[in-house]
Design a protein around this motif. Structure first.
Motif: not given
Length: 109
Positions: A66, A68, A72, A85
Motif C-alpha cells: 500500500y 503507506c 496514510r 484513500s
C-alpha cells in the motif's frame, strides 16, 4: 471493522524524520515494532475500539502493498479492494481525531 496498521516510526531519532523527531529509535524487529506501536497508539488516544496490527519489520508486506509511509490511511472493502484513500498529510501529519470522526460518519450511514 476498522484497524490501525503500524508500519514504521516516521519520526524516529535515528533515521530521516518527517516533521519532528521523537525519542524513539526505528524498531529493527517485529517485536520491537509491536512495543513502539502500542506506546504510540496510547499517545494518540487510540484504544481497544480498533484492531491494532503491526507490519512485519522483516518483510514490510503491508507497506510494500500500500506504500503507506510515512502515514496514510485507507479504507479497504471486505473484498480487499481499496475503496477510499486520504493520502496527503497536513503539516507532516494527521489529526487522528479527524480519522475517527470520518470512521464514525461512515459507520452511521
Amino acid at each position: 471493522t476498522f484497524a490501525f496498521v503500524y508500519i514504521s516510526e516516521a519520526h524516529s531519532c535515528d533515521e530521516w524524520p518527517v516533521g519532528h523527531c521523537v525519542d524513539i529509535k526505528q524498531p529493527k524487529t517485529t517485536a520491537e515494532r509491536q512495543e513502539v506501536a502500542e506506546r504510540q497508539l496510547k499517545v494518540l488516544g487510540v484504544g481497544d475500539e480498533f484492531i491494532r496490527l503491526v507490519d512485519s519489520a522483516e518483510e514490510n508486506t503491508f507497506h510494500q502493498t500500500y506504500a503507506c509511509w510515512p502515514f496514510r490511511w485507507y479504507t479497504i472493502g471486505e473484498n480487499g479492494k481499496k475503496i477510499t484513500s486520504i493520502p496527503q498529510p497536513h503539516r507532516s501529519g494527521y489529526d487522528v481525531r479527524e480519522l475517527v470522526a470520518w470512521i464514525v460518519d461512515q459507520v452511521m450511514r
